[in-house]
Design a protein around this motif. Structure first.
Motif, short mmCIF file in Angstrom:
data_model
loop_
_atom_site.label_atom_id
_atom_site.label_comp_id
_atom_site.label_asym_id
_atom_site.label_seq_id
_atom_site.Cartn_x
_atom_site.Cartn_y
_atom_site.Cartn_z
N ILE A 18 0.91 -1.15 -0.01
CA ILE A 18 -0.15 0.07 0.09
C ILE A 18 1.11 1.33 0.30
N THR A 21 1.96 2.30 -3.26
CA THR A 21 1.01 2.69 -4.65
C THR A 21 0.68 4.14 -4.21
N SER A 23 -1.56 7.71 -3.74
CA SER A 23 -2.83 7.84 -3.11
C SER A 23 -3.39 9.08 -3.15
N ASP A 25 -5.18 10.70 -1.03
CA ASP A 25 -5.37 11.11 0.59
C ASP A 25 -4.27 10.93 1.29
N ASN A 26 -2.92 10.81 0.55
CA ASN A 26 -1.92 10.48 1.33
C ASN A 26 -1.88 9.16 2.16
N HIS A 27 -2.55 8.06 1.87
CA HIS A 27 -3.06 6.93 2.46
C HIS A 27 -3.69 7.00 3.80
N ALA A 30 -5.97 4.18 4.33
CA ALA A 30 -5.40 2.74 4.54
C ALA A 30 -4.66 2.83 5.74
#
Length: 86
Positions: A18, A21, A23, A25-27, A30
């Motif tokens: 994760i 990858t 993103s 929304d800056n992860h 996640a």
């Protein structure tokens, strides 16, 4: 290897995938999901292998999710400096 350690290793692999990858929304979504899944896994590891191995898995999880932990510490410090709510 026990099921709890297998799940902890799988969690770490998924967290690293994760992180690789992109993103929008800056992860953060996640990070919330990884935290929600990781806490029961941490409890399972601690139950099966004891507190020392549980602490090692906790440190590994904190190294992966370091920014949510930094923001949590900042928020806790801010709450402590404000004093009790009136």
């Amino acid at each position: 290897m026990t099921l709890s350690l297998t799940l902890a290793c799988l969690w770490a692999v998924i967290a690293n995938i994760i992180a690789l990858t992109p993103s929008p929304d800056n992860h953060w979504r996640a990070a919330y999901a990884l935290t929600a899944v990781g806490i029961p896994i941490l409890g399972y590891v601690t139950m099966q292998h004891g507190p020392w191995i549980g602490m090692l898995v906790l440190v590994a999880g904190c190294s992966v999710l370091r920014w949510p932990l930094v923001y949590l510490m900042r928020w806790l410090r801010r709450m402590a400096l404000q004093g009790p709510a009136e």
